[in-house]
Design a protein around this motif. Sequence first.
Motif, PDB file in Angstrom:
ATOM      1  N   GLU A  10      -6.073   1.067   5.144  1.00 57.88           N
ATOM      2  CA  GLU A  10      -4.794   0.342   5.040  1.00 57.88           C
ATOM      3  C   GLU A  10      -4.407  -0.274   6.388  1.00 57.88           C
ATOM      4  O   GLU A  10      -3.823  -1.354   6.430  1.00 57.88           O
ATOM      5  CB  GLU A  10      -3.683   1.264   4.510  1.00 57.88           C
ATOM      6  CG  GLU A  10      -3.934   1.713   3.078  1.00 57.88           C
ATOM      7  CD  GLU A  10      -2.692   2.229   2.361  1.00 57.88           C
ATOM      8  OE1 GLU A  10      -1.685   2.527   3.022  1.00 57.88           O
ATOM      9  OE2 GLU A  10      -2.742   2.326   1.119  1.00 57.88           O
ATOM     10  N   ASN A  31      -2.253  -3.806   6.391  1.00 53.13           N
ATOM     11  CA  ASN A  31      -1.087  -3.393   5.604  1.00 53.13           C
ATOM     12  C   ASN A  31      -0.115  -2.715   6.565  1.00 53.13           C
ATOM     13  O   ASN A  31      -0.519  -2.218   7.604  1.00 53.13           O
ATOM     14  CB  ASN A  31      -1.499  -2.378   4.536  1.00 53.13           C
ATOM     15  CG  ASN A  31      -2.328  -3.014   3.438  1.00 53.13           C
ATOM     16  OD1 ASN A  31      -3.385  -2.516   3.102  1.00 53.13           O
ATOM     17  ND2 ASN A  31      -1.855  -4.110   2.870  1.00 53.13           N
ATOM     18  N   PHE A  32       1.130  -2.648   6.178  1.00 48.88           N
ATOM     19  CA  PHE A  32       2.104  -1.979   7.032  1.00 48.88           C
ATOM     20  C   PHE A  32       1.881  -0.466   7.010  1.00 48.88           C
ATOM     21  O   PHE A  32       1.795   0.142   5.941  1.00 48.88           O
ATOM     22  CB  PHE A  32       3.534  -2.288   6.575  1.00 48.88           C
ATOM     23  CG  PHE A  32       4.560  -1.545   7.367  1.00 48.88           C
ATOM     24  CD1 PHE A  32       4.901  -1.963   8.641  1.00 48.88           C
ATOM     25  CD2 PHE A  32       5.159  -0.400   6.866  1.00 48.88           C
ATOM     26  CE1 PHE A  32       5.817  -1.259   9.397  1.00 48.88           C
ATOM     27  CE2 PHE A  32       6.080   0.308   7.616  1.00 48.88           C
ATOM     28  CZ  PHE A  32       6.411  -0.130   8.882  1.00 48.88           C
ATOM     29  N   VAL A  33       1.776   0.118   8.170  1.00 44.46           N
ATOM     30  CA  VAL A  33       1.563   1.557   8.303  1.00 44.46           C
ATOM     31  C   VAL A  33       2.427   2.056   9.463  1.00 44.46           C
ATOM     32  O   VAL A  33       2.607   1.347  10.450  1.00 44.46           O
ATOM     33  CB  VAL A  33       0.067   1.874   8.587  1.00 44.46           C
ATOM     34  CG1 VAL A  33      -0.143   3.365   8.787  1.00 44.46           C
ATOM     35  CG2 VAL A  33      -0.831   1.372   7.468  1.00 44.46           C
ATOM     36  N   GLU A  34       2.948   3.265   9.304  1.00 41.45           N
ATOM     37  CA  GLU A  34       3.695   3.885  10.401  1.00 41.45           C
ATOM     38  C   GLU A  34       2.920   5.077  10.958  1.00 41.45           C
ATOM     39  O   GLU A  34       2.355   5.843  10.181  1.00 41.45           O
ATOM     40  CB  GLU A  34       5.050   4.402   9.905  1.00 41.45           C
ATOM     41  CG  GLU A  34       6.016   3.312   9.499  1.00 41.45           C
ATOM     42  CD  GLU A  34       7.381   3.873   9.108  1.00 41.45           C
ATOM     43  OE1 GLU A  34       8.377   3.399   9.655  1.00 41.45           O
ATOM     44  OE2 GLU A  34       7.433   4.782   8.261  1.00 41.45           O
ATOM     45  N   ARG A  78       3.273   0.283  13.044  1.00 43.06           N
ATOM     46  CA  ARG A  78       4.450   0.677  13.795  1.00 43.06           C
ATOM     47  C   ARG A  78       4.229   2.071  14.368  1.00 43.06           C
ATOM     48  O   ARG A  78       3.877   3.001  13.624  1.00 43.06           O
ATOM     49  CB  ARG A  78       5.647   0.696  12.835  1.00 43.06           C
ATOM     50  CG  ARG A  78       6.951   1.135  13.454  1.00 43.06           C
ATOM     51  CD  ARG A  78       8.006   1.211  12.335  1.00 43.06           C
ATOM     52  NE  ARG A  78       9.062   2.094  12.706  1.00 43.06           N
ATOM     53  CZ  ARG A  78      10.256   1.708  13.142  1.00 43.06           C
ATOM     54  NH1 ARG A  78      10.563   0.445  13.192  1.00 43.06           N
ATOM     55  NH2 ARG A  78      11.158   2.588  13.488  1.00 43.06           N
ATOM     56  N   ALA A 101       1.123  -5.698  14.878  1.00 42.81           N
ATOM     57  CA  ALA A 101       2.215  -6.290  14.098  1.00 42.81           C
ATOM     58  C   ALA A 101       2.469  -5.479  12.832  1.00 42.81           C
ATOM     59  O   ALA A 101       3.587  -5.423  12.330  1.00 42.81           O
ATOM     60  CB  ALA A 101       1.878  -7.728  13.740  1.00 42.81           C
ATOM     61  N   ASN A 108       1.132   3.521   2.310  1.00 43.97           N
ATOM     62  CA  ASN A 108       1.863   3.755   3.552  1.00 43.97           C
ATOM     63  C   ASN A 108       3.163   2.954   3.606  1.00 43.97           C
ATOM     64  O   ASN A 108       4.147   3.409   4.173  1.00 43.97           O
ATOM     65  CB  ASN A 108       0.986   3.373   4.763  1.00 43.97           C
ATOM     66  CG  ASN A 108       0.026   4.489   5.141  1.00 43.97           C
ATOM     67  OD1 ASN A 108       0.458   5.584   5.478  1.00 43.97           O
ATOM     68  ND2 ASN A 108      -1.260   4.235   5.053  1.00 43.97           N
ATOM     69  N   THR A 109       3.154   1.760   3.021  1.00 45.43           N
ATOM     70  CA  THR A 109       4.381   0.961   3.000  1.00 45.43           C
ATOM     71  C   THR A 109       5.428   1.641   2.129  1.00 45.43           C
ATOM     72  O   THR A 109       6.604   1.741   2.495  1.00 45.43           O
ATOM     73  CB  THR A 109       4.097  -0.453   2.462  1.00 45.43           C
ATOM     74  OG1 THR A 109       3.039  -1.022   3.218  1.00 45.43           O
ATOM     75  CG2 THR A 109       5.327  -1.331   2.561  1.00 45.43           C
ATOM     76  N   ARG A 166       9.274  -2.854   9.880  1.00 49.42           N
ATOM     77  CA  ARG A 166       8.632  -3.025  11.195  1.00 49.42           C
ATOM     78  C   ARG A 166       9.636  -2.930  12.325  1.00 49.42           C
ATOM     79  O   ARG A 166       9.351  -2.356  13.366  1.00 49.42           O
ATOM     80  CB  ARG A 166       7.943  -4.387  11.278  1.00 49.42           C
ATOM     81  CG  ARG A 166       6.632  -4.460  10.550  1.00 49.42           C
ATOM     82  CD  ARG A 166       6.061  -5.870  10.624  1.00 49.42           C
ATOM     83  NE  ARG A 166       5.847  -6.281  11.997  1.00 49.42           N
ATOM     84  CZ  ARG A 166       5.681  -7.548  12.384  1.00 49.42           C
ATOM     85  NH1 ARG A 166       5.712  -8.515  11.491  1.00 49.42           N
ATOM     86  NH2 ARG A 166       5.499  -7.843  13.653  1.00 49.42           N
ATOM     87  N   GLU A 226      14.682   3.294  15.441  1.00 50.96           N
ATOM     88  CA  GLU A 226      14.482   4.692  15.056  1.00 50.96           C
ATOM     89  C   GLU A 226      15.739   5.524  15.337  1.00 50.96           C
ATOM     90  O   GLU A 226      16.098   6.408  14.577  1.00 50.96           O
ATOM     91  CB  GLU A 226      13.285   5.255  15.820  1.00 50.96           C
ATOM     92  CG  GLU A 226      12.582   6.382  15.116  1.00 50.96           C
ATOM     93  CD  GLU A 226      11.974   5.984  13.782  1.00 50.96           C
ATOM     94  OE1 GLU A 226      11.726   6.881  12.984  1.00 50.96           O
ATOM     95  OE2 GLU A 226      11.783   4.772  13.514  1.00 50.96           O
ATOM     96  N   VAL A 281       5.882   5.180  16.642  1.00 47.63           N
ATOM     97  CA  VAL A 281       7.055   5.778  17.283  1.00 47.63           C
ATOM     98  C   VAL A 281       6.562   6.969  18.107  1.00 47.63           C
ATOM     99  O   VAL A 281       5.684   7.709  17.661  1.00 47.63           O
ATOM    100  CB  VAL A 281       8.080   6.226  16.214  1.00 47.63           C
ATOM    101  CG1 VAL A 281       9.212   7.018  16.840  1.00 47.63           C
ATOM    102  CG2 VAL A 281       8.615   5.007  15.474  1.00 47.63           C
ATOM    103  N   ASN A 313       0.809  -1.215   0.000  1.00 47.00           N
ATOM    104  CA  ASN A 313       0.000   0.000   0.000  1.00 47.00           C
ATOM    105  C   ASN A 313       0.845   1.269   0.000  1.00 47.00           C
ATOM    106  O   ASN A 313       2.078   1.236   0.047  1.00 47.00           O
ATOM    107  CB  ASN A 313      -0.899  -0.032   1.234  1.00 47.00           C
ATOM    108  CG  ASN A 313      -0.049  -0.125   2.490  1.00 47.00           C
ATOM    109  OD1 ASN A 313       1.100  -0.551   2.463  1.00 47.00           O
ATOM    110  ND2 ASN A 313      -0.613   0.302   3.590  1.00 47.00           N
ATOM    111  N   VAL A 341       9.118  -5.715   4.367  1.00 48.01           N
ATOM    112  CA  VAL A 341       8.204  -5.115   5.352  1.00 48.01           C
ATOM    113  C   VAL A 341       8.659  -5.434   6.781  1.00 48.01           C
ATOM    114  O   VAL A 341       8.596  -4.581   7.671  1.00 48.01           O
ATOM    115  CB  VAL A 341       6.743  -5.561   5.104  1.00 48.01           C
ATOM    116  CG1 VAL A 341       5.844  -5.102   6.251  1.00 48.01           C
ATOM    117  CG2 VAL A 341       6.234  -4.972   3.797  1.00 48.01           C
TER     118      VAL A 341
END
Lengths: 349, 349
Positions: free
Chosen positions: B156, B161-164, B188, B185, A223-224, A343, A347, B190, A221, A339
């Motif tokens: 998403e 889906n991977f999202v930050e 993510r 999972a 965001n990835t 994850r 940071e 921060v 997606n 991915v």
Amino acid sequence: MDRINVCIIGSGNWATTIARNVGRNVANSQHMEPIVYMYVYEEIVDGRKLTEIINTTHINVKYMPDFVLPTNIVAVDDVVKTARDADILIFAIPPTFVNSCCKTLLGKVKPTAHAVSLIKGFERGDDGQIVLISQIIMRQLKIPCSVLVGCNLAHEIANDNFVEGTIGCRDQKYFRLLQDIFKSATFRVVVTDDADCVEICSTLRNVIAFGAGCADGMELNENTKAGIIRRGFLETLQFVDVFYPGCRMATFFEACGISDLVTSCYANRNRKLAEAFVKTGQPLSELEHILIPGHEPLGPVTAELVHIMLEKKGLADKFPLFTVIYKICVGDQPLTRLVETLRFAREDM
Amino acid sequence: MDRINVCIIGSGNWATTIARNVGRNVANSQHMEPIVYMYVYEEIVDGRKLTEIINTTHINVKYMPDFVLPTNIVAVDDVVKTARDADILIFAIPPTFVNSCCKTLLGKVKPTAHAVSLIKGFERGDDGQIVLISQIIMRQLKIPCSVLVGCNLAHEIANDNFVEGTIGCRDQKYFRLLQDIFKSATFRVVVTDDADCVEICSTLRNVIAFGAGCADGMELNENTKAGIIRRGFLETLQFVDVFYPGCRMATFFEACGISDLVTSCYANRNRKLAEAFVKTGQPLSELEHILIPGHEPLGPVTAELVHIMLEKKGLADKFPLFTVIYKICVGDQPLTRLVETLRFAREDM
């Protein structure tokens, strides 16, 4: 004072694109020699020499058939003749030809000449490190060499779309001149003296674009992809800090930094190659000939050299995105690790 | 020690998305109360109360019909009952309801409670300035308020889906707890203490996304869009420096900064609205009801308030991109001025 003589070494798509700007700009300047020699590697096209075709039709039928060159761009089949009287030597040839071209030119160019590299890519050092093209030109020709980057879509410049570029030039007295040579109403050029940073940013973005293309291939997606861009930007800052200390943060906010990275991750050859690599499962070596014929796919080779440089310093773990992209390229890691890496990447850097 | 009680105030798409993470996380924690009350503005859907439907089917049929909520999310139609025992109050309601909601809750929440705003947008101050939602909650409820941003595509996250995301929290002792409440999972999170910067970045990107959408509407190229993103990023740094001094550069490299900006410029409602605004020539007020029903288009209103703030300080000229986007929104400048602005914007800021 003599007029400044500008020449272009190279006649591919990118050289021809920039020749249109250079030709117009010198013609409009009282300080510049109105004729620009362009070195063309001689080829026979439909029974005629390419130089002859260019000099009569003003069209580079081989590499840019849809655009007319200014008539003051003169194709020359001899690189020494092209360059010997030039004050500004614009290099726009494939990176693999830089060494041999410089050998031919050594001692034949003006000692006061200034080079500008438009070459995408780099040379592989004996120790497996990235050697910047500007460094090779400077070392071999013993003249200063600036770089112009940040405009990786030649057709967008040729079509007079708005494009931003960055020149890295260590000598402030050339700032205005270089800007005047390359700019146009739609090609905005900013000059900075942080030259190594400009060039290495432009190199590393190919690795990140390859990662973004993998995400596209996996149909991940937005965001990835943004996560890859963000992580890639951070690792670029960090890489530059380790290997090119003294670079300035502001340079990453020039076109060579953030803009080049974003355009590469949405519309670059490495992105496209990576997408196909993921979707078809075919080896990169086969895909690159089909998808980007005539172009070296810089993403995988840059990823490899970056990895060698990081391994030598024991820093691969601190650059998880660059590392995983390299490992995906060579088949050492499955795609799913991309991915996973986002994850778990730390940071604090 | 008592278990930490978490509640969610709001039941829209975004509230329901995050409720799935929160519900799972509290259920797996020994330190948190296993039941999470979610305040639902009562509506009748197909003859039944929405709270009843949620509490029996565990599906928010009105705002997120394709996803099942954890059974420990309990819909409550009374905001005071929802919040009165909570240690962590998660606000995810439209910005226009914040004031009235806080009035209802004043004196009814624990004095030791901590709020987290997931609200996109801001309030319009009496003087025409942007007032951050976290500031309103803090001022009205007299409790600290953190923010969670950087994840502007709820579907998403919902689809794993991977999202930050980025949490801005001034109190370090909440860092771990807030992360534990929201993360998953694939989400993510921060945490940084640079809370105002997190919130204002997330606000300003809507202006830039509107500009990017105008470029898409004009069918401009990738380099132009990258130029808007780059210039927008620079003006964000500069705006924060003027109006929220003391913010840290590193925060712009978190998800709330660069990632949120890139995703917004490629996949956000403001981008889409601007694209249609350019392509159809219809007024924004008409398009927003068709294209993004139920959502306030934050780009134009943010552009307006940003412009008011800049004008008051006599700084509009120093923010040419923000200024031209505002003027395009209100019809004071033609669209062509967007690219003109990129061409002539000064680099030194």
